[in-house]
Design a protein around this motif. Structure first.
Motif, mmCIF file in Angstrom:
data_model
loop_
_atom_site.group_PDB
_atom_site.id
_atom_site.type_symbol
_atom_site.label_atom_id
_atom_site.label_comp_id
_atom_site.label_asym_id
_atom_site.label_seq_id
_atom_site.Cartn_x
_atom_site.Cartn_y
_atom_site.Cartn_z
ATOM 1 N N LEU A 106 0.462 -10.924 0.655
ATOM 2 C CA LEU A 106 -0.885 -10.360 0.698
ATOM 3 C C LEU A 106 -0.890 -8.835 0.649
ATOM 4 O O LEU A 106 -1.924 -8.234 0.389
ATOM 5 C CB LEU A 106 -1.613 -10.827 1.971
ATOM 6 C CG LEU A 106 -1.878 -12.322 2.082
ATOM 7 C CD1 LEU A 106 -2.486 -12.649 3.442
ATOM 8 C CD2 LEU A 106 -2.804 -12.797 0.966
ATOM 9 N N GLY A 107 0.235 -8.211 0.925
ATOM 10 C CA GLY A 107 0.277 -6.757 0.929
ATOM 11 C C GLY A 107 1.626 -6.267 1.414
ATOM 12 O O GLY A 107 2.476 -7.056 1.844
ATOM 13 N N GLU A 108 1.829 -4.959 1.325
ATOM 14 C CA GLU A 108 3.074 -4.340 1.763
ATOM 15 C C GLU A 108 2.755 -3.175 2.701
ATOM 16 O O GLU A 108 1.644 -2.616 2.663
ATOM 17 C CB GLU A 108 3.866 -3.821 0.554
ATOM 18 C CG GLU A 108 4.246 -4.897 -0.465
ATOM 19 C CD GLU A 108 5.207 -5.927 0.089
ATOM 20 O OE1 GLU A 108 5.885 -5.619 1.101
ATOM 21 O OE2 GLU A 108 5.272 -7.044 -0.470
ATOM 22 N N PRO A 109 3.692 -2.781 3.539
ATOM 23 C CA PRO A 109 3.456 -1.645 4.441
ATOM 24 C C PRO A 109 3.160 -0.364 3.681
ATOM 25 O O PRO A 109 3.713 -0.112 2.610
ATOM 26 C CB PRO A 109 4.771 -1.531 5.218
ATOM 27 C CG PRO A 109 5.382 -2.891 5.144
ATOM 28 C CD PRO A 109 4.994 -3.422 3.787
ATOM 29 N N ALA A 110 2.270 0.439 4.239
ATOM 30 C CA ALA A 110 1.976 1.762 3.697
ATOM 31 C C ALA A 110 2.678 2.803 4.559
ATOM 32 O O ALA A 110 2.989 2.559 5.735
ATOM 33 C CB ALA A 110 0.466 2.018 3.684
ATOM 34 N N ARG A 111 2.935 3.955 3.989
ATOM 35 C CA ARG A 111 3.570 5.033 4.734
ATOM 36 C C ARG A 111 2.679 5.418 5.928
ATOM 37 O O ARG A 111 1.490 5.666 5.775
ATOM 38 C CB ARG A 111 3.807 6.235 3.840
ATOM 39 C CG ARG A 111 4.632 7.330 4.481
ATOM 40 C CD ARG A 111 4.878 8.484 3.527
ATOM 41 N NE ARG A 111 5.796 8.103 2.454
ATOM 42 C CZ ARG A 111 5.475 7.970 1.187
ATOM 43 N NH1 ARG A 111 4.214 8.174 0.822
ATOM 44 N NH2 ARG A 111 6.365 7.643 0.285
ATOM 45 N N GLY A 112 3.257 5.428 7.103
ATOM 46 C CA GLY A 112 2.512 5.756 8.309
ATOM 47 C C GLY A 112 2.088 4.564 9.131
ATOM 48 O O GLY A 112 1.662 4.727 10.281
#
Length: 266
Positions: A106-112
């Motif tokens: 469903l999604g991937e980690p974002a920076r921060g």
């Protein structure tokens, strides 16, 4: 913890099987013998009562949101010892209980992002850190400064850290704002206190991996010190997003800090 998740899954399956077996077969046999429906075995009675509750808890905990308690000071000043947080379990895809195997992306980690995960060297426990480097990034850490793809991040000194409530874990620390692209946030530095083992170096984040650090830079055992340095994507548990309670110690020796209830996690 793995043992709690395992017990929850096993109890849900057992009570579900017993309830279903009674619904399909055992109740019919009792009727055929002239028995009353309220004369069902104790095991069936308990299974029928507890299965819906266990099933709802399992679904919510596995696929919607899971509570965690912060046990250490590694994410100060943003997360304190005794904070109870909620973790979004579907931000990075749906995963099976126990195995943590992803079955729906469903999604991937974002920076921060502040993420909860199981580090390969401590698979029985959940850890929490901040994503600093994404796959393909070049990360450096030198002289208390993070370098992202060759560029040093900017820092703003906000003054001495005064703590919150009963917090006394960072005496003499300095509060700074780190300008991480897309997610500026506060961090702590203890002047004159180098992190254990130095922690300086340069790293290129491989595909399917992330580089994570704690916000309490001189008191965090994170990617700088791990032998493998990077967090595998398959070890992610979810994204921390809300503080719903603060109570240090099971008996709340320092009382509740009502000001932290409902705070979002930057």
């Amino acid at each position: 913890m793995v043992w709690f998740e395992t017990i929850l899954v096993v109890l849900t399956l057992l009570t579900g099987v017993v309830w279903l077996a009674d619904k399909l077969f055992l109740a019919k046999r009792r009727r055929a013998k002239g028995g009353l429906l309220d004369e069902e075995p104790v095991l069936v009675d308990y299974s029928r009562a507890f299965f819906p509750v266990l099933a709802v808890v399992l679904v919510l905990r596995s696929f919607i949101a899971e509570p965690y308690k912060i046990p250490s000071s590694s994410m100060m000043p943003n997360l304190l010892i005794g904070d109870f947080i909620l973790v979004n379990k579907f931000s990075y895809g749906l995963r099976l209980p126990i195995t943590n195997q992803k079955f729906l992306a469903l999604g991937e980690p974002a920076r921060g992002d502040v993420v909860v995960f199981k580090p390969p060297h401590d698979p029985e426990n959940n850890w929490i850190k901040r994503v600093i480097g994404l796959p393909g990034d070049r990360i450096g850490f030198h002289g208390d400064t993070v370098y992202l793809n060759g560029q040093p991040l900017k820092y703003q000194t906000l003054g001495p850290y005064e703590g919150t409530g009963g917090t006394t874990e960072a005496p003499g620390a300095t509060l700074l704002r780190e300008d991480l692209p897309g997610r500026p946030h506060t961090i702590l530095e203890s002047v004159g206190v180098p992190p254990p083992g130095g922690g300086e170096g340069d790293w290129i984040v491989p595909p399917g991996r992330y580089f994570v650090m704690g916000d309490n830079r001189d008191n965090s055992l994170d990617g700088r010190f791990w032998d493998y340095h990077f967090l595998p994507e398959e070890n992610l548990r979810g994204k921390a997003f809300l503080i719903w309670l603060n109570c240090e110690g099971w008996v709340c020796k320092n009382g509740f800090d009502a000001s932290r209830i409902g705070n979002g996690i930057e």
